[in-house]
Design a protein around this motif. Structure first.
Motif, short mmCIF file in Angstrom:
data_model
loop_
_atom_site.label_atom_id
_atom_site.label_comp_id
_atom_site.label_asym_id
_atom_site.label_seq_id
_atom_site.Cartn_x
_atom_site.Cartn_y
_atom_site.Cartn_z
N ALA A 17 0.83 -1.20 0.00
CA ALA A 17 0.00 0.00 0.00
C ALA A 17 0.87 1.26 0.00
O ALA A 17 0.55 2.24 -0.69
N PHE A 18 1.95 1.24 0.76
CA PHE A 18 2.88 2.37 0.80
C PHE A 18 3.41 2.66 -0.60
O PHE A 18 3.41 3.81 -1.06
N ARG A 19 3.87 1.62 -1.28
CA ARG A 19 4.45 1.82 -2.62
C ARG A 19 3.40 2.34 -3.61
O ARG A 19 3.70 3.19 -4.46
N GLY A 20 2.17 1.83 -3.49
CA GLY A 20 1.12 2.30 -4.38
C GLY A 20 0.80 3.77 -4.15
O GLY A 20 0.64 4.53 -5.11
N ARG A 21 0.71 4.17 -2.90
CA ARG A 21 0.42 5.57 -2.61
C ARG A 21 1.60 6.46 -2.99
O ARG A 21 1.40 7.62 -3.38
N TRP A 22 2.82 5.96 -2.86
CA TRP A 22 3.99 6.74 -3.27
C TRP A 22 3.90 7.05 -4.77
O TRP A 22 4.12 8.19 -5.19
N ARG A 23 3.58 6.04 -5.57
CA ARG A 23 3.51 6.25 -7.02
C ARG A 23 2.39 7.22 -7.39
O ARG A 23 2.52 7.98 -8.36
N GLU A 24 1.29 7.20 -6.63
CA GLU A 24 0.20 8.13 -6.89
C GLU A 24 0.57 9.55 -6.46
O GLU A 24 0.15 10.52 -7.10
N ALA B 10 14.36 15.25 -5.63
CA ALA B 10 13.86 14.12 -6.41
C ALA B 10 14.26 12.78 -5.79
O ALA B 10 13.56 11.78 -5.97
N GLU B 11 15.38 12.76 -5.06
CA GLU B 11 15.84 11.52 -4.46
C GLU B 11 15.21 11.27 -3.08
O GLU B 11 15.34 10.18 -2.53
N ARG B 12 14.52 12.28 -2.55
CA ARG B 12 13.80 12.12 -1.29
C ARG B 12 12.67 13.15 -1.25
O ARG B 12 12.69 14.10 -0.46
N ASP C 153 10.57 8.30 -11.33
CA ASP C 153 10.80 6.87 -11.21
C ASP C 153 11.08 6.52 -9.74
O ASP C 153 12.14 6.85 -9.22
N PRO C 154 10.16 5.82 -9.05
CA PRO C 154 10.38 5.53 -7.63
C PRO C 154 11.53 4.57 -7.38
O PRO C 154 12.10 4.56 -6.29
N SER C 155 11.88 3.76 -8.38
CA SER C 155 12.97 2.80 -8.18
C SER C 155 14.31 3.49 -7.96
O SER C 155 15.27 2.87 -7.51
N ARG C 156 14.39 4.77 -8.26
CA ARG C 156 15.62 5.53 -8.05
C ARG C 156 15.71 6.10 -6.64
O ARG C 156 16.73 6.69 -6.27
N VAL C 157 14.64 5.93 -5.86
CA VAL C 157 14.59 6.48 -4.50
C VAL C 157 14.93 5.37 -3.51
O VAL C 157 14.23 4.35 -3.43
N ALA C 158 16.01 5.57 -2.75
CA ALA C 158 16.47 4.53 -1.82
C ALA C 158 15.41 4.19 -0.78
O ALA C 158 15.22 3.02 -0.42
N LEU C 159 14.70 5.19 -0.26
CA LEU C 159 13.69 4.95 0.76
C LEU C 159 12.58 4.06 0.22
O LEU C 159 12.09 3.16 0.92
N TYR C 160 12.16 4.29 -1.00
CA TYR C 160 11.11 3.47 -1.64
C TYR C 160 11.58 2.04 -1.78
O TYR C 160 10.83 1.09 -1.49
N ARG C 161 12.83 1.83 -2.18
CA ARG C 161 13.37 0.48 -2.33
C ARG C 161 13.48 -0.21 -0.97
O ARG C 161 13.19 -1.41 -0.85
N ASP C 162 13.89 0.55 0.04
CA ASP C 162 14.03 -0.03 1.39
C ASP C 162 12.69 -0.56 1.89
O ASP C 162 12.62 -1.66 2.46
N ILE C 163 11.64 0.22 1.72
CA ILE C 163 10.32 -0.23 2.17
C ILE C 163 9.90 -1.50 1.43
O ILE C 163 9.34 -2.43 2.02
#
Length: 368
Positions: free
Chosen positions: A259-266, A342-344, A271-281
């Motif tokens: 759910a976190f990743r889905g709301r992040w993309r919305e 952009a990275e955070r 590109d969320p894959s470039r964000v370390a925090l998104y990958r960590d979650i």
């Protein structure tokens, strides 16, 4: 007693400015100026403590389990965070029978890439649990802390469990439950949010507890529960039951991470894959500062007011209005400075905090 806004000479009585609006919003809320020495604590203790309360009411090994004696919860919102700790100690001295707790601050600045200490999270979860369950006479909270949005009360209630002596307990299921609740498996339990398993012994340090517990299993039955000293690892005294609060202020199971990743993309572009925090979650890792993305874990967040019993009363201590305005300005300034990285990328202050106007509007329901 209701007060009237002050009208400046030469102004129409209908031309309210922001100060006038705050005067109306706070008119029916009890306000206590900061006193000299311990005078404010003495006044609060005299007002809050019931006449029939005795010192025997305060005789309890664990102050976090002390039962309330007034039948009503009072929330003291302090302009200065330091006053919360001081008043908690001094009111307890003047009125030892009262069940008192603090809701501590994270002790981080808005949008910090640091996470609060686990001891603070433990104390916060304990205070919210007791507040929700009408187990407090007095809660002390700083104005800036009261402005933070929180996990919904229903989530905290659904992630709280209790173990009692004699109950059936499957070790594998317990380990899975502890992991789901956000507890960390370690070699030796030293701080809240940790557990370890050694044969039929399970050492567990629940969030909100002053001491860890040792669970002794006999086959699939919980044979005994004892507290122990985390420094010496020696058992102390037996107990009948253990309450298990979540290990964090947000969920981190697979459904919550998805759910976190889905709301992040919305919510954020790029590109969320470039964000370390998104990958960590996605990997189940809690990145530092993840608390400032709490709304992405839930469909809706809550506020302190959602945890209050309907008959609770709010008391303001010091210049709460000024402190809320200063906190809001600081959060906005920090967002403007670092919120567009952009990275955070960052959520807006409106998504994370109540505005001063929203705080006082919600407070009206608890003005007595």
């Amino acid at each position: 007693m209701l007060g009237l806004p002050f009208f400046r000479r030469g102004r129409s009585p209908h031309a309210f400015d922001r100060d006038d609006r705050f005067a109306i919003l706070t008119a029916s809320i009890h306000r206590l100026p900061a006193g000299f020495g311990s005078s404010d604590a003495w006044l609060l203790a005299q007002r809050l403590a019931p006449e029939n309360a005795t010192a025997a009411s305060a005789a309890h090994d664990d102050p976090t389990e002390r039962p309330p004696v007034t039948g009503k919860t009072r929330v003291i919102v302090c302009a200065q965070p330091a006053d919360c700790s001081r008043l908690a100690a001094e009111i307890a001295w003047f009125a030892p029978a009262l069940a008192i707790a603090r809701l501590p601050d994270w002790e981080t600045l808005p949008y910090d890439s640091l996470s609060p200490h686990q001891d603070l999270v433990s104390e916060r979860l304990s205070a919210l649990y007791r507040l929700q369950g009408r187990k407090l006479d007095v809660l002390l909270v700083a104005a800036s802390t009261a402005a933070h949005r929180l996990a919904p009360p229903s989530w905290l209630a659904s992630r709280t469990f209790q173990f009692s002596q004699g109950m059936k307990l499957d070790e594998a299921a317990l380990k899975a439950q502890l992991t789901l609740a956000g507890y960390e498996h370690v070699e030796q339990v030293l701080r809240p949010g940790e557990y370890t398993v050694r044969g039929g012994l399970i050492d567990l340090f629940p969030m909100g507890s002053p001491l860890p517990y040792r669970l002794d299993l006999f086959d699939d039955e919980l044979d005994s529960l004892r507290t122990f000293d985390p420094d010496t690892q020696r058992s102390l005294y037996p107990v009948k039951a253990v309450k298990l609060l979540p290990g964090r202020e947000f969920p981190l199971d697979e459904a919550a991470r998805s759910a976190f990743r889905g709301r992040w993309r919305e919510r954020f572009d790029g590109d969320p894959s470039r964000v370390a925090l998104y990958r960590d979650i996605g990997n189940g890792v809690t990145a530092s500062g993840i608390e400032y993305y709490l709304p992405l874990f839930f469909d809706e967040t809550a506020t302190l007011f959602d945890y209050l019993p309907e008959d609770a009363e709010i008391i303001l201590h010091g210049d709460v209005q000024g402190q809320l305005q200063a906190f809001r300005a600081d959060a906005r300034q920090r967002f403007d400075f670092i919120g567009h990285d952009a990275e955070r990328p960052a959520l807006t202050p409106d998504e994370l905090f109540l505005s001063p106007e929203q705080f006082f509007v919600r407070s009206q329901a608890f003005a007595r």
